[in-house]
Design a protein around this motif. Structure first.
Motif, PDB file in Angstrom:
ATOM      1  N   LEU A  34      -1.113 -21.982  32.575  1.00  0.00           N
ATOM      2  CA  LEU A  34      -0.796 -21.389  31.557  1.00  0.00           C
ATOM      3  C   LEU A  34      -0.636 -22.280  30.366  1.00  0.00           C
ATOM      4  CD1 LEU A  34       0.751 -18.988  30.091  1.00  0.00           C
ATOM      5  CD2 LEU A  34       2.700 -19.791  30.990  1.00  0.00           C
ATOM      6  N   VAL A  35      -1.350 -22.041  29.256  1.00  0.00           N
ATOM      7  CA  VAL A  35      -1.343 -22.821  27.759  1.00  0.00           C
ATOM      8  C   VAL A  35      -0.784 -22.085  26.817  1.00  0.00           C
ATOM      9  CG1 VAL A  35      -2.731 -23.829  26.207  1.00  0.00           C
ATOM     10  CG2 VAL A  35      -3.621 -23.907  28.694  1.00  0.00           C
ATOM     11  N   VAL A  36       0.355 -22.699  26.435  1.00  0.00           N
ATOM     12  CA  VAL A  36       1.122 -22.022  25.316  1.00  0.00           C
ATOM     13  C   VAL A  36       0.829 -23.103  24.155  1.00  0.00           C
ATOM     14  CG1 VAL A  36       3.577 -21.786  24.616  1.00  0.00           C
ATOM     15  CG2 VAL A  36       3.234 -22.025  27.133  1.00  0.00           C
ATOM     16  N   GLY A  37       0.198 -22.089  23.257  1.00  0.00           N
ATOM     17  CA  GLY A  37      -0.500 -22.574  22.042  1.00  0.00           C
ATOM     18  C   GLY A  37      -1.567 -21.885  21.845  1.00  0.00           C
ATOM     19  N   LYS A  38      -2.369 -22.105  20.511  1.00  0.00           N
ATOM     20  CA  LYS A  38      -3.538 -21.423  20.148  1.00  0.00           C
ATOM     21  C   LYS A  38      -4.808 -22.118  20.718  1.00  0.00           C
ATOM     22  CE  LYS A  38      -4.132 -22.985  15.392  1.00  0.00           C
ATOM     23  NZ  LYS A  38      -4.488 -22.200  14.066  1.00  0.00           N
ATOM     24  N   ASN A  39      -4.738 -23.462  20.974  1.00  0.00           N
ATOM     25  CA  ASN A  39      -6.068 -24.078  21.499  1.00  0.00           C
ATOM     26  C   ASN A  39      -5.910 -24.669  22.910  1.00  0.00           C
ATOM     27  OD1 ASN A  39      -7.013 -24.144  18.784  1.00  0.00           O
ATOM     28  ND2 ASN A  39      -5.655 -25.676  17.977  1.00  0.00           N
ATOM     29  N   ILE A  40      -6.885 -24.232  23.465  1.00  0.00           N
ATOM     30  CA  ILE A  40      -7.021 -25.051  24.761  1.00  0.00           C
ATOM     31  C   ILE A  40      -7.167 -26.521  24.724  1.00  0.00           C
ATOM     32  CG2 ILE A  40      -8.223 -24.881  27.011  1.00  0.00           C
ATOM     33  CD1 ILE A  40      -8.713 -21.929  26.643  1.00  0.00           C
ATOM     34  N   PRO A  41      -6.395 -27.383  25.223  1.00  0.00           N
ATOM     35  CA  PRO A  41      -6.789 -28.772  25.430  1.00  0.00           C
ATOM     36  C   PRO A  41      -8.432 -28.935  25.708  1.00  0.00           C
ATOM     37  CG  PRO A  41      -4.718 -28.686  26.078  1.00  0.00           C
ATOM     38  CD  PRO A  41      -5.150 -27.043  25.979  1.00  0.00           C
ATOM     39  N   PRO A  42      -9.010 -29.788  24.906  1.00  0.00           N
ATOM     40  CA  PRO A  42     -10.656 -30.076  25.308  1.00  0.00           C
ATOM     41  C   PRO A  42     -10.716 -30.296  26.625  1.00  0.00           C
ATOM     42  CG  PRO A  42     -10.134 -30.915  23.131  1.00  0.00           C
ATOM     43  CD  PRO A  42      -8.592 -30.484  23.509  1.00  0.00           C
ATOM     44  N   VAL A  43      -9.935 -31.247  27.123  1.00  0.00           N
ATOM     45  CA  VAL A  43      -9.843 -31.675  28.650  1.00  0.00           C
ATOM     46  C   VAL A  43      -9.692 -30.649  29.755  1.00  0.00           C
ATOM     47  CG1 VAL A  43      -7.900 -32.411  28.976  1.00  0.00           C
ATOM     48  CG2 VAL A  43      -9.391 -33.843  30.007  1.00  0.00           C
ATOM     49  N   GLN A  53      -3.447 -17.798  28.158  1.00  0.00           N
ATOM     50  CA  GLN A  53      -3.155 -18.365  26.912  1.00  0.00           C
ATOM     51  C   GLN A  53      -1.849 -17.470  26.346  1.00  0.00           C
ATOM     52  OE1 GLN A  53      -6.751 -19.444  24.725  1.00  0.00           O
ATOM     53  NE2 GLN A  53      -5.105 -20.645  23.705  1.00  0.00           N
ATOM     54  N   THR A  54      -0.974 -18.031  25.623  1.00  0.00           N
ATOM     55  CA  THR A  54       0.212 -17.341  25.197  1.00  0.00           C
ATOM     56  C   THR A  54       0.631 -18.065  23.797  1.00  0.00           C
ATOM     57  OG1 THR A  54       2.287 -16.222  25.223  1.00  0.00           O
ATOM     58  CG2 THR A  54       2.048 -18.366  26.289  1.00  0.00           C
ATOM     59  N   SER A  55       1.029 -17.254  23.016  1.00  0.00           N
ATOM     60  CA  SER A  55       1.207 -18.009  21.773  1.00  0.00           C
ATOM     61  C   SER A  55       2.744 -18.780  21.476  1.00  0.00           C
ATOM     62  CB  SER A  55       1.128 -17.008  20.481  1.00  0.00           C
ATOM     63  OG  SER A  55       2.379 -16.264  20.680  1.00  0.00           O
ATOM     64  N   PRO A  60       8.346 -15.962  23.632  1.00  0.00           N
ATOM     65  CA  PRO A  60       6.731 -15.902  24.244  1.00  0.00           C
ATOM     66  C   PRO A  60       6.551 -14.772  25.307  1.00  0.00           C
ATOM     67  CG  PRO A  60       7.817 -18.125  24.623  1.00  0.00           C
ATOM     68  CD  PRO A  60       9.053 -17.161  24.300  1.00  0.00           C
ATOM     69  N   LYS A  61       5.413 -14.122  24.934  1.00  0.00           N
ATOM     70  CA  LYS A  61       4.872 -13.211  25.963  1.00  0.00           C
ATOM     71  C   LYS A  61       4.027 -13.644  27.155  1.00  0.00           C
ATOM     72  CE  LYS A  61       5.144  -9.506  22.302  1.00  0.00           C
ATOM     73  NZ  LYS A  61       4.298  -8.497  21.713  1.00  0.00           N
ATOM     74  N   ILE A  62       4.466 -13.541  28.269  1.00  0.00           N
ATOM     75  CA  ILE A  62       4.079 -14.121  29.362  1.00  0.00           C
ATOM     76  C   ILE A  62       3.347 -12.935  30.232  1.00  0.00           C
ATOM     77  CG2 ILE A  62       4.004 -15.762  31.312  1.00  0.00           C
ATOM     78  CD1 ILE A  62       6.539 -16.821  29.949  1.00  0.00           C
ATOM     79  N   GLU A  63       2.045 -12.846  30.360  1.00  0.00           N
ATOM     80  CA  GLU A  63       1.421 -11.929  31.061  1.00  0.00           C
ATOM     81  C   GLU A  63       0.432 -12.420  32.337  1.00  0.00           C
ATOM     82  OE1 GLU A  63      -0.861  -9.516  28.441  1.00  0.00           O
ATOM     83  OE2 GLU A  63       0.924  -8.662  27.310  1.00  0.00           O
ATOM     84  N   LEU A  64       1.064 -12.717  33.400  1.00  0.00           N
ATOM     85  CA  LEU A  64       0.477 -13.209  34.446  1.00  0.00           C
ATOM     86  C   LEU A  64       0.633 -12.104  35.629  1.00  0.00           C
ATOM     87  CD1 LEU A  64       1.892 -16.718  34.332  1.00  0.00           C
ATOM     88  CD2 LEU A  64      -0.532 -16.090  33.725  1.00  0.00           C
ATOM     89  N   ASN A  65      -0.388 -12.029  36.453  1.00  0.00           N
ATOM     90  CA  ASN A  65      -0.483 -10.867  37.572  1.00  0.00           C
ATOM     91  C   ASN A  65      -0.276 -11.340  39.024  1.00  0.00           C
ATOM     92  OD1 ASN A  65      -1.126  -8.779  35.552  1.00  0.00           O
ATOM     93  ND2 ASN A  65      -3.085  -9.471  35.620  1.00  0.00           N
ATOM     94  N   GLN A  66      -0.762 -12.911  38.806  1.00  0.00           N
ATOM     95  CA  GLN A  66      -0.589 -13.518  40.205  1.00  0.00           C
ATOM     96  C   GLN A  66       0.744 -13.655  40.502  1.00  0.00           C
ATOM     97  OE1 GLN A  66      -2.357 -14.334  37.542  1.00  0.00           O
ATOM     98  NE2 GLN A  66      -4.318 -15.405  38.179  1.00  0.00           N
ATOM     99  N   LYS A  67       1.046 -14.148  41.910  1.00  0.00           N
ATOM    100  CA  LYS A  67       2.270 -14.474  42.641  1.00  0.00           C
ATOM    101  C   LYS A  67       2.419 -15.866  42.600  1.00  0.00           C
ATOM    102  CE  LYS A  67       5.717 -13.614  46.147  1.00  0.00           C
ATOM    103  NZ  LYS A  67       6.018 -12.773  47.294  1.00  0.00           N
TER     104      LYS A  67
END
Length: 347
Positions: A34-43, A53-55, A60-67
């Protein structure tokens, strides 16, 4: 299944993103990021298929389906989001990582903490609220180097003294020493690979006859250019990567106000403060002495001091107990700092 959580307020460059990437590459079980922010770190781009991703927002809105059985947060802001999500789970193992740096009063003292410096470990292990805590400061796995013969030719096959890292005022002390040596030893070619965060420092480097490679082709995965270095100057993770590749490595020594050689007799002391400019240690040789010496000191293989063993982290996961995360333990003061930072960004 593990959920790795990390926040990014900018482009997503920094040592802790690389540490997370190392952990993920070595982790052999199912995971999600889960990356919190608008950019995925290049690495982390190579893991993009496993990223949500969430802003950065007040709620923060967290939409994850996995357990998830484990939620591992890699900075304090990620811990806020991880805590909120964990509180909605039935039972979970919630972990906070502090990726080095000075000890601060406001940094949360989580129930489970995984640290990468003994300096932090000694501090946080003294708090009763911290139940399970461990530090493990090895965090480099092997990586490929690219052909740098064209750059060697460009620099006329001089003795190349390389530095990899952000051009930031945060590292002013070691950059200042590098500039001093560049002016004094013209037979060596001093090179910096890194993004520019301080225009003032960048201009000073250029004026000191230091070559700066700040184009994305170099900075995107700078460590692949370590083959360019005859000697290396660095702090933090980049120093560990140079040591892994058995390059003579010099870090700023606060004790001597010099760039001193890392060797078997002092590496544990240097690691205590995560190869930062705050490090204070004894050394048999500084960069100036090394450059001028006709009999260069043989460097002992220091790879065992920096090479990552993934069983250390998985063993830590196993000793933890899944618990219901109570919202009464929410780090409110940290959240208030987060709110202030969010509001400043909106101005």
């Amino acid at each position: 299944m593990v959920l790795f959580v990390v926040s990014t307020w900018g482009e997503g460059r920094g040592g802790h993103f690389n540490t997370l990437a190392t952990y993920i590459k070595a982790y052999k079980s199912p995971y999600h990021i889960l990356v919190v922010g608008k950019n995925i770190p290049p690495v982390l781009k190579e893991f993009e298929v496993n990223i949500t991703q969430t802003s950065l927002s007040l709620i923060p809105k967290i939409e994850l389906n996995q357990k998830f059985e484990i939620i591992h947060c890699f900075d304090q802001w990620a811990y806020l989001i991880g805590f909120i999500y964990a509180s909605k789970c039935e039972k979970v193992k919630l972990i906070l990582t502090k990726s080095g740096g000075i000890n601060t009063i406001w940094f949360p003292r989580a129930r489970n903490m995984w640290l990468i410096s003994k300096e932090n470990y000694d501090y946080y292990s003294s708090f009763k609220s911290v139940e399970k805590i461990k530090f493990y400061d090895n965090r480099v796995v092997d990586f490929d180097l690219i052909d740098v013969s064209h750059l060697k030719e460009k620099f006329q096959n001089s003795c190349i003294i390389l530095r990899i890292g952000r051009i930031s005022e945060y590292y002013r002390k070691s950059f200042s020493k590098m500039m001093d040596y560049s002016k004094k030893y013209e037979k060596c070619k001093f090179v910096v690979i890194g993004t520019v965060e301080s225009d003032l420092l960048y201009n000073e480097l250029i004026a000191s006859n230091i070559e700066v490679l700040n184009q994305p082709e170099y900075t995107k995965n700078a460590r692949k250019y370590l083959g360019l270095a005859d000697l290396f100057i660095g702090q933090g993770r980049s120093a560990m990567e140079a040591i892994f590749k058995e390059i003579p490595t010099f870090v700023f020594n606060n004790k001597h106000n010099a760039l001193d050689l890392v060797e078997s007799q002092n590496i544990e002391t240097v690691k205590f403060q995560n190869f930062s400019e705050r490090a204070t240690f004894d050394s048999s040789c500084n960069l100036e002495e090394y450059i001028t010496s006709k009999d260069h000191k043989m460097i002992t293989n220091l790879r065992p001091y920096v090479e990552y063993n993934p069983t250390q982290l998985t063993n830590f996961y196993e000793v933890l107990h899944s618990k219901k995360i109570k919202f009464s333990a929410f780090p409110l003061l940290l959240y208030l700092r987060y709110v202030v930072r969010i509001l400043k960004r909106k101005r």
